[in-house]
Each structure stands twice: as C-alpha cells, then as structure tokens.
Scaffold this active site. Sequence first.
Site, PDB file in Angstrom:
ATOM      1  N   VAL A  22       0.884  -1.291  -0.105  1.00 12.93           N
ATOM      2  CA  VAL A  22      -0.065  -0.010  -0.166  1.00 12.93           C
ATOM      3  C   VAL A  22       0.781   1.233  -0.009  1.00 12.93           C
ATOM      4  CG1 VAL A  22      -1.727   1.154   1.166  1.00 12.93           C
ATOM      5  CG2 VAL A  22      -1.793  -1.258   1.225  1.00 12.93           C
ATOM      6  N   ALA A  41      -6.677  19.720  -3.671  1.00 15.43           N
ATOM      7  CA  ALA A  41      -6.266  19.878  -2.456  1.00 15.43           C
ATOM      8  C   ALA A  41      -6.303  21.468  -2.085  1.00 15.43           C
ATOM      9  CB  ALA A  41      -5.307  19.107  -1.947  1.00 15.43           C
ATOM     10  N   GLU A 137      -9.995   5.983   6.253  1.00 18.16           N
ATOM     11  CA  GLU A 137     -10.914   5.477   4.780  1.00 18.16           C
ATOM     12  C   GLU A 137     -10.454   4.208   4.458  1.00 18.16           C
ATOM     13  OE1 GLU A 137     -13.542   4.937   2.973  1.00 18.16           O
ATOM     14  OE2 GLU A 137     -13.783   7.112   3.029  1.00 18.16           O
ATOM     15  N   VAL A 140     -11.184   0.251   6.037  1.00 23.64           N
ATOM     16  CA  VAL A 140     -12.564  -0.438   5.764  1.00 23.64           C
ATOM     17  C   VAL A 140     -12.866  -0.636   4.129  1.00 23.64           C
ATOM     18  CG1 VAL A 140     -14.989  -0.795   5.976  1.00 23.64           C
ATOM     19  CG2 VAL A 140     -13.483   0.325   7.859  1.00 23.64           C
ATOM     20  N   ILE A 144     -12.932   1.310  -1.790  1.00 26.06           N
ATOM     21  CA  ILE A 144     -14.250   1.993  -1.572  1.00 26.06           C
ATOM     22  C   ILE A 144     -14.508   2.972  -0.742  1.00 26.06           C
ATOM     23  CG2 ILE A 144     -16.912   1.206  -1.240  1.00 26.06           C
ATOM     24  CD1 ILE A 144     -15.998  -1.764  -1.839  1.00 26.06           C
ATOM     25  N   ASP A 209     -10.598  -9.924  10.867  1.00 26.36           N
ATOM     26  CA  ASP A 209     -10.409  -9.003   9.867  1.00 26.36           C
ATOM     27  C   ASP A 209     -11.924  -8.037   9.716  1.00 26.36           C
ATOM     28  OD1 ASP A 209      -8.717  -7.463   7.848  1.00 26.36           O
ATOM     29  OD2 ASP A 209     -10.259  -8.171   6.418  1.00 26.36           O
ATOM     30  N   LYS A 213     -13.536  -4.532  10.575  1.00 31.38           N
ATOM     31  CA  LYS A 213     -14.145  -3.249   9.701  1.00 31.38           C
ATOM     32  C   LYS A 213     -15.577  -3.152   9.971  1.00 31.38           C
ATOM     33  CE  LYS A 213     -10.858  -5.242   6.140  1.00 31.38           C
ATOM     34  NZ  LYS A 213     -10.883  -6.358   5.112  1.00 31.38           N
ATOM     35  N   GLY A 310      -5.337  -4.312  -2.216  1.00 30.06           N
ATOM     36  CA  GLY A 310      -4.471  -4.256  -3.420  1.00 30.06           C
ATOM     37  C   GLY A 310      -3.708  -2.800  -3.149  1.00 30.06           C
TER      38      GLY A 310
HETATM   39  N1  HSE Z   1      -6.958  -9.265   4.168  1.00 30.64           N
HETATM   40  C1  HSE Z   1      -8.043  -8.255   3.568  1.00 30.64           C
HETATM   41  C2  HSE Z   1      -8.771  -8.954   2.671  1.00 30.64           C
HETATM   42  C3  HSE Z   1      -7.451  -6.989   3.009  1.00 30.64           C
HETATM   43  O1  HSE Z   1      -8.712 -10.135   2.462  1.00 30.64           O
HETATM   44  O2  HSE Z   1      -9.906  -8.276   2.374  1.00 30.64           O
HETATM   45  C4  HSE Z   1      -6.994  -6.065   3.888  1.00 30.64           C
HETATM   46  O3  HSE Z   1      -8.117  -5.650   4.698  1.00 30.64           O
END
Ligand code: HSE
Length: 448
Positions: A22, A41, A137, A140, A144, A209, A213, A310
Amino acid sequence: MNLKTTMNLSPIRVGLLGLGTVGSGTFNVLRRNQEEIRRRAGRGIEITMVADLDMARAQALVGEDVQVVDDARLVVASPDIDIVIELIGGYGIAKALVLEAIESGKHVVTANKALLAVHGTEIFAAAQRKGVMVAFEAAVAGGIPIIKALREGLSANSIQWIAGIINGTTNFILSEMRDKGLDFAAVLQQAQRLGYAEADPTFDIQGVDAAHKATLMSAIAFGIPVQFDKAYVEGITGLAAQDIRYAEQLGYRIKLLGITKRVAGGIELRVHPSLIPAKRLLANVEGAMNAVVVHGDAVGTTLYYGKGAGSEPTASAVIADLVDITRLHTADPGHRVPHLAFQPDAMSDLAIVPMSDIVTSYYLRLKVADEAGVLASVTGILASLGISIDAVLQREADEVGGEGSTQTDLVILTHDCVEARMNDALAQMQALATVLAPITRIRKEELA
Ligand code: HSE
C-alpha cells in the site's frame, strides 16, 4: 484565502511508515496524479520522509529526493512532517507510533483496522485533545469510499443496517468453493499458492478482519464507541461444499457478512457466514471484490462495490484522506468532520446486543437416519418452540451416502426466530438418536 493564494502554498509534508504494497502504491499514485491532486487539495502533497526496515529497497523505490530512515520514530518526531501515514499494521509498535504522532501534533492517516477497532476510543480521544485528525478510509473495504459515504454522504439518515462483504480473501475462497465444488481446505491451499491469501490467513478466515471493519462501520453509522470486544465473530473454516450446494438449490448463496443493525434492544454487531438470496446484488459479488449495502431511513438501500485490497485501490483511499486533511488542517477542529461521524459529546450509549438476542432466520443441515418419523420428530421440536419452517429439502439417501445408504441429509430453512430459541431447538434435535452428526447451522439474511 482565495484559490490563487492557496495554490501558491508550499506542499504539505507527509511521512510514510511502511513502504510495502500500500505504501508504494500511495507513493506512485501521489506522484502520477500530483497535478490533479494539487488542484483538488489547494496545495501539493509530498511524501518527504519514509521509514522502512529495508532502507536500500525503499530508497530505490522513492528516489534520492526522499529521506529514508529505518526508525519510524524519526518520522513521527520530525518537525518537518505535517501528516504521518501509518501502514505498519497490528496493535504493537503501530499504536505507539500513532499516539506519538498525535502527541507531537501531527495528523494521521492509517489503514490499520485492527488498531482502530480495538484501541480507537483511546486514539480518537487523544486526537481530539490535540486537535488533530486521524483518518481511516483505507481501513474498511480498501478503495471503496465507504467511510466517506457513511460519515458524510448519508448524514441525513437514521441508518438502519449495514451488511457487507468486507474481506476479499474469504470471498475469493467462497466463490471458488461454489464454482468448483471444493471444500474449504482445498481452496485455501490454492488461494495461498496463488498469493490471494496471506501465509497466515487466520484473521481473514476466522472473520476477525471483517469484524474489525464491521466494528468501525458500526461506530460511525450509529455514533457508538468502537467495541470490537462485543462483536460476534465466526469465520468460514467450518463451511462444507455441500452446504454451498444445498443453499444454491434453495435459491441462496453463502457469503461471509459483516452485519450491524439498529434493533429495539440496541445494536447488532456480528460477522458470520450467511445465506443470502441469489438474486441480491450482494450475492453476485465474486472473487476478491468487496461490497457494502447500507440502508438508511431516508435514502433506502444503497450499495458500494469495488476492490477491498491491493496496492493502488487502497492507496486511492489513503490519498483521499491526505486531500481531506490538506483542505481542513487549518480549520477550527470543531468545524471538521468528527472522527466517528457524531460529535464526541453526542455519542450514543446504545448497547451491542448479545448474540442470544438477535433475530434472524436459519439454514439447518442434519445428517439423519433415513427412517420413518425422523422428519416428524425434528419438525416437532421446531414447532414446540414456535419456530416456523420456510422450506425443507431432503435428498435421496442413495444420492447422499451412496447406494444402499441408510443416512440422508435433511436441510431446513426457518423463518425468523430469536437465536436463544434456535439454540434450544438445536440442543434438543442434537439429542435425538436419529441425528447422526453435529448439526450445521448457518444464519440466513433476506436483506430486504
Ligand atoms: N486481508 C484483507 C482481505 C485485505 O482479504 O480483504 C485488507 O483488509
């Protein structure tokens, strides 16, 4: 200040902690789109300092103009940095660095959902005291803009519920299980071989995970504190290929959903596999894609779909936060968008309801002896507890267990009932001598 004067300001200076997937995406997109980003900006946004343990690799990626260090504390303490991007992850050093950045008056952008879902209350309070922003942002659903939508776009609404596919790894695994008729373990191995799943996919496959979120979405949707410890978390490790097949035959797909809902007793916050009608848009979100459905009282149902992970999709969210902070950092803190959407002194004390109190419908699969009276005894238990049946599917014994088999699968869909009552029913059905294996129970959401 008019636009012309603003555009002449020197760039805002950003320190990046962690130049991984990232981080490098953020660096590349900022550089590629720098002119458009500057026009949005009102001034340039430049990464001027990077901390990464592999300094040589980092320096090669960012070029000689950017200072690279291996100690993240140097970035956090630097008087030349206005905003810190935390992309280290986890609760350990990342927490200390975020709190130190806040203490030294820096704004923070983070993709760290685990950190905020568990320690968000402490971190947001510290930011509030110092008058700095903590933007998340990217935490989550990756690219998106769901935080923006919930916190700002839908702020007229009393949000009623959110249901999201917010973990790409598990959605990829479930899509493959359905397409290829394979069991969970086989697909997980394949996903790891292809690099879709982490070497240690525990947080993904166990639903943790997604629960991080969902916890964040719940807080900003309902104005409640982040309460990961109260979330119900169930992953996909127990799902069998036959459940996906039976669900399909009944007109449903199985997805790992993060659900948070306003109900009479408070707020539901839960992550678990769910049957959803195959005709819903959410049921057709395949592979590693993410999607979130939000239902507000005024707007009705809205859907947000895109890449949840990604390099550049997540960078897109990180940079949107950088732009927001660049626009707002000179504003009076009281005029900024509150971290959790609601003003800190106007938060709600609505409780997270215990799982035994939630109301939903169910898919049950029972391996039973193929003999007279079995269906009657099972349905009798459900009837005695006032649980209404929506559909029953019974396969031929030969089809399930091979020729001459004396066992069969009995699949039942129920109407809504309170979970405590379903737990009672499950205990009674499990005790029947004709029920030959642990009963599979999967919750069902109509998302109507
Ligand atoms: N490991 C997470 C997923 C990506 O598979 O969606 C990062 O939040």
